[in-house]
Design a protein around this motif. Structure first.
Motif, PDB file in Angstrom:
ATOM      1  N   LYS A 280      23.019 119.407 -54.767  1.00  0.00           N
ATOM      2  CA  LYS A 280      23.611 118.879 -53.536  1.00  0.00           C
ATOM      3  C   LYS A 280      25.131 118.862 -53.670  1.00  0.00           C
ATOM      4  O   LYS A 280      25.765 117.804 -53.689  1.00  0.00           O
ATOM      5  N   ILE A 281      25.699 120.044 -53.768  1.00  0.00           N
ATOM      6  CA  ILE A 281      27.149 120.194 -53.900  1.00  0.00           C
ATOM      7  C   ILE A 281      27.794 119.857 -52.560  1.00  0.00           C
ATOM      8  O   ILE A 281      27.236 120.139 -51.493  1.00  0.00           O
ATOM      9  N   HIS A 282      28.975 119.269 -52.620  1.00  0.00           N
ATOM     10  CA  HIS A 282      29.697 118.928 -51.396  1.00  0.00           C
ATOM     11  C   HIS A 282      29.853 120.177 -50.526  1.00  0.00           C
ATOM     12  O   HIS A 282      30.094 121.276 -51.033  1.00  0.00           O
ATOM     13  N   PRO A 283      29.695 120.038 -49.207  1.00  0.00           N
ATOM     14  CA  PRO A 283      29.773 121.213 -48.328  1.00  0.00           C
ATOM     15  C   PRO A 283      31.043 122.048 -48.498  1.00  0.00           C
ATOM     16  O   PRO A 283      30.996 123.272 -48.324  1.00  0.00           O
ATOM     17  N   LEU A 284      32.174 121.426 -48.819  1.00  0.00           N
ATOM     18  CA  LEU A 284      33.408 122.189 -48.958  1.00  0.00           C
ATOM     19  C   LEU A 284      33.504 122.897 -50.302  1.00  0.00           C
ATOM     20  O   LEU A 284      34.282 123.833 -50.459  1.00  0.00           O
ATOM     21  N   LEU A 285      32.716 122.456 -51.285  1.00  0.00           N
ATOM     22  CA  LEU A 285      32.792 123.045 -52.622  1.00  0.00           C
ATOM     23  C   LEU A 285      31.667 124.034 -52.896  1.00  0.00           C
ATOM     24  O   LEU A 285      31.822 124.897 -53.762  1.00  0.00           O
ATOM     25  N   THR A 286      30.543 123.897 -52.199  1.00  0.00           N
ATOM     26  CA  THR A 286      29.414 124.767 -52.497  1.00  0.00           C
ATOM     27  C   THR A 286      29.799 126.235 -52.282  1.00  0.00           C
ATOM     28  O   THR A 286      30.475 126.574 -51.308  1.00  0.00           O
ATOM     29  N   PRO A 287      29.407 127.124 -53.192  1.00  0.00           N
ATOM     30  CA  PRO A 287      29.855 128.519 -53.088  1.00  0.00           C
ATOM     31  C   PRO A 287      29.272 129.275 -51.896  1.00  0.00           C
ATOM     32  O   PRO A 287      29.898 130.199 -51.398  1.00  0.00           O
ATOM     33  N   MET A 348      20.705 127.178 -55.854  1.00  0.00           N
ATOM     34  CA  MET A 348      22.023 127.800 -55.701  1.00  0.00           C
ATOM     35  C   MET A 348      23.004 126.881 -54.966  1.00  0.00           C
ATOM     36  O   MET A 348      24.202 127.185 -54.890  1.00  0.00           O
ATOM     37  N   GLY A 349      22.507 125.784 -54.408  1.00  0.00           N
ATOM     38  CA  GLY A 349      23.361 124.870 -53.663  1.00  0.00           C
ATOM     39  C   GLY A 349      23.646 125.316 -52.256  1.00  0.00           C
ATOM     40  O   GLY A 349      24.581 124.805 -51.623  1.00  0.00           O
ATOM     41  N   VAL A 350      22.857 126.262 -51.700  1.00  0.00           N
ATOM     42  CA  VAL A 350      23.090 126.784 -50.352  1.00  0.00           C
ATOM     43  C   VAL A 350      22.816 125.686 -49.334  1.00  0.00           C
ATOM     44  O   VAL A 350      21.743 125.077 -49.329  1.00  0.00           O
ATOM     45  N   LEU A 351      23.770 125.445 -48.436  1.00  0.00           N
ATOM     46  CA  LEU A 351      23.650 124.349 -47.472  1.00  0.00           C
ATOM     47  C   LEU A 351      22.537 124.568 -46.456  1.00  0.00           C
ATOM     48  O   LEU A 351      21.720 123.687 -46.202  1.00  0.00           O
ATOM     49  N   PHE A 352      22.514 125.757 -45.853  1.00  0.00           N
ATOM     50  CA  PHE A 352      21.546 126.047 -44.801  1.00  0.00           C
ATOM     51  C   PHE A 352      20.927 127.423 -45.030  1.00  0.00           C
ATOM     52  O   PHE A 352      21.567 128.327 -45.590  1.00  0.00           O
ATOM     53  N   THR A 353      19.688 127.560 -44.567  1.00  0.00           N
ATOM     54  CA  THR A 353      19.006 128.859 -44.569  1.00  0.00           C
ATOM     55  C   THR A 353      18.669 129.216 -43.132  1.00  0.00           C
ATOM     56  O   THR A 353      17.958 128.463 -42.446  1.00  0.00           O
ATOM     57  N   LEU A 388      28.094 125.470 -37.785  1.00  0.00           N
ATOM     58  CA  LEU A 388      28.524 125.427 -39.179  1.00  0.00           C
ATOM     59  C   LEU A 388      30.003 125.054 -39.299  1.00  0.00           C
ATOM     60  O   LEU A 388      30.401 124.299 -40.192  1.00  0.00           O
ATOM     61  N   THR A 389      30.825 125.583 -38.397  1.00  0.00           N
ATOM     62  CA  THR A 389      32.244 125.227 -38.412  1.00  0.00           C
ATOM     63  C   THR A 389      32.432 123.738 -38.168  1.00  0.00           C
ATOM     64  O   THR A 389      33.237 123.073 -38.840  1.00  0.00           O
ATOM     65  N   GLN A 390      31.684 123.197 -37.230  1.00  0.00           N
ATOM     66  CA  GLN A 390      31.762 121.759 -36.948  1.00  0.00           C
ATOM     67  C   GLN A 390      31.279 120.945 -38.146  1.00  0.00           C
ATOM     68  O   GLN A 390      31.841 119.891 -38.466  1.00  0.00           O
ATOM     69  N   HIS A 391      30.248 121.422 -38.819  1.00  0.00           N
ATOM     70  CA  HIS A 391      29.725 120.729 -40.002  1.00  0.00           C
ATOM     71  C   HIS A 391      30.770 120.704 -41.114  1.00  0.00           C
ATOM     72  O   HIS A 391      30.962 119.673 -41.776  1.00  0.00           O
ATOM     73  N   MET A 392      31.451 121.821 -41.337  1.00  0.00           N
ATOM     74  CA  MET A 392      32.484 121.877 -42.368  1.00  0.00           C
ATOM     75  C   MET A 392      33.672 120.962 -42.026  1.00  0.00           C
ATOM     76  O   MET A 392      34.224 120.290 -42.891  1.00  0.00           O
ATOM     77  N   THR A 393      34.034 120.932 -40.766  1.00  0.00           N
ATOM     78  CA  THR A 393      35.145 120.075 -40.339  1.00  0.00           C
ATOM     79  C   THR A 393      34.803 118.612 -40.540  1.00  0.00           C
ATOM     80  O   THR A 393      35.626 117.812 -41.008  1.00  0.00           O
ATOM     81  N   ALA A 395      32.695 117.417 -42.740  1.00  0.00           N
ATOM     82  CA  ALA A 395      32.664 117.156 -44.179  1.00  0.00           C
ATOM     83  C   ALA A 395      34.066 117.007 -44.748  1.00  0.00           C
ATOM     84  O   ALA A 395      34.286 116.240 -45.688  1.00  0.00           O
ATOM     85  N   ASP A 396      35.033 117.719 -44.170  1.00  0.00           N
ATOM     86  CA  ASP A 396      36.415 117.632 -44.651  1.00  0.00           C
ATOM     87  C   ASP A 396      37.028 116.287 -44.310  1.00  0.00           C
ATOM     88  O   ASP A 396      37.989 115.858 -44.948  1.00  0.00           O
TER      89      ASP A 396
END
Length: 398
Positions: A280-287, A348-353, A388-393, A395-396
């Motif tokens: 469960k890597i932070h959304p901004l750090l997950t590769p 792999m820490g992938v946020l969404f599939t 996804l853009t809204q989700h990243m924003t 999380a930031d």
């Protein structure tokens, strides 16, 4: 690889914000062994190389794989934004990895006198060995040495900071086997300066992550041997030689700390699987933010349908154009069960599939599965990039 922030401060007591690594939260609820963590990092290509052990990882015996390299880049980017881009009077520099010649002032800290073994295994010329002799152990000397240009750039006004990210060469330290999460201990270095060392509790024991050192004006006077007046800056109406506060972090160990913090072992929703390992890597750090794959359809030749392939390809291109990292799972030719696919992406820490199916071709709907909740939602393919853009924003802003 280390990062360094040197704050040239007034001669008064000041409070400093907690460092980025210290602000990370421990997400793992259960205990884990070092074998679990390191095996997962090797199996999912966060680390490269053969058998992983704590000494081999901390000793530089493994490189970073595709996921590890991307996560390290994300970590450095967020640190750089928080330290240099979002603060006033913090100046970035990129100093040399070695002291350039005997005409330079002596370093206030000793430099490493032995080259890495991997460098000596190849045919190394005498000239190269002489250059290796003065490789830096930390970024402090470069920051202090470039103090005067930064001071002039800011019209000699105090306080200000100097930030740098760069590779350092230092001996391997021993392991500390005292269990805890984060701990801070005060020590004194060889010069008698008080330093605070922040350690993180890995599954194999504590390891130093960051160090904070408060230094008086001798830190600058030992590096610069010119007139003392040239070092003075303006602190209100006074002209003083400032003190320095030095914060240094080890990026590779910070990366391992985040991975250890993110690793969770949970009950699997599938009856046949006993447990489910998730990063469960932070959304901004997950590769990888999202994996684009094709759902299992009515026929075995689902992956051969050209239209579906084109939809996946176009979706990946759109997401990358929005700056969202994508894993092109639809290119995989080996058929696997959906639960196995989800297990792979969770590790792999992938946020969404995002699954492209028959419904996508008929109505434009895709299935979006969340790593953290395992909930599967349906949305129109045209709304995915905005979501996804809204989700990243969001999380930031946490």
């Amino acid at each position: 690889m280390s990062w360094c922030a040197v704050g040239v401060a007034r001669r008064t007591r000041r409070s400093f914000a907690a460092s980025p690594l210290l602000q990370c939260r421990r997400l793992a609820a259960g205990e884990q062994t070092h074998g679990d963590l390191l095996d997962l990092c090797r199996r999912r290509n966060f680390l490269l190389g053969g058998q992983t052990t704590p000494p081999s990882v901390l000793g530089g015996g493994h490189g970073l794989g595709p996921l590890g390299a991307q996560m390290k880049r994300n970590l450095l980017q967020k640190w750089w934004e928080a330290t240099a881009l979002r603060r006033d009077q913090v100046l970035p520099i990129d100093s040399l990895c070695h002291r350039p010649g005997t005409s330079d002032p002596p370093s206030p800290r000793p430099t490493i006198r032995t080259a890495p073994k991997s460098w000596l295994d190849r045919n190394t010329t005498r000239e190269e060995l002489e250059k290796m002799a003065d490789l830096r152990q930390d970024l402090l000397h470069g920051a202090l040495y470039n103090y005067l240009p930064c001071l002039e750039l800011l019209n000699r006004k105090l306080p200000f900071g100097i930030a740098e990210v760069g590779r350092c060469f230092r001996p391997i330290t021993d392991f500390a086997q005292v269990p805890s999460r984060f701990s801070v201990a005060d020590h004194h270095d060889d010069a008698g300066r008080k330093i605070s060392i922040i350690r993180y509790d890995f599954p194999w024991g504590e390891e130093p992550i960051e160090r904070i050192s408060s230094m008086d004006d001798s830190a600058l006077t030992q590096v610069h041997h010119g007139p003392i007046n040239s070092l003075q800056g303006r602190d209100g109406r006074k002209s003083v030689v400032p003190h320095a506060v030095w914060l240094s972090s080890d990026v590779e160990r910070g990366l391992l700390a985040y991975l250890s913090d993110a690793m969770q072992v949970m009950e699997s929703p599938a009856p046949q699987d006993q447990r489910r390992t998730v990063l469960k890597i932070h959304p901004l750090l997950t590769p990888v933010k999202v994996a684009v794959d094709m759902g299992r359809g009515r026929a075995a030749e689902l992956r051969l349908v050209c239209t579906r392939f084109q939809v996946c390809e176009g979706l990946c291109g759109e997401l990358r154009g929005c700056g969202i990292s994508v894993w092109p799972g639809y290119l995989e030719t080996l058929q696997t069960r959906m639960e196995q696919l989800y297990t792979k992406y969770d590790e792999m820490g992938v946020l969404f599939t995002a699954l492209v199916s028959d419904a996508t071709l008929e109505s434009g709907l895709i299935q979006l599965r969340s790593r953290d909740t395992t909930i599967k939602d349906t949305m129109h393919v045209s709304k995915l990039s905005a979501f996804l853009t809204q989700h990243m924003t969001a999380a930031d802003n946490l």
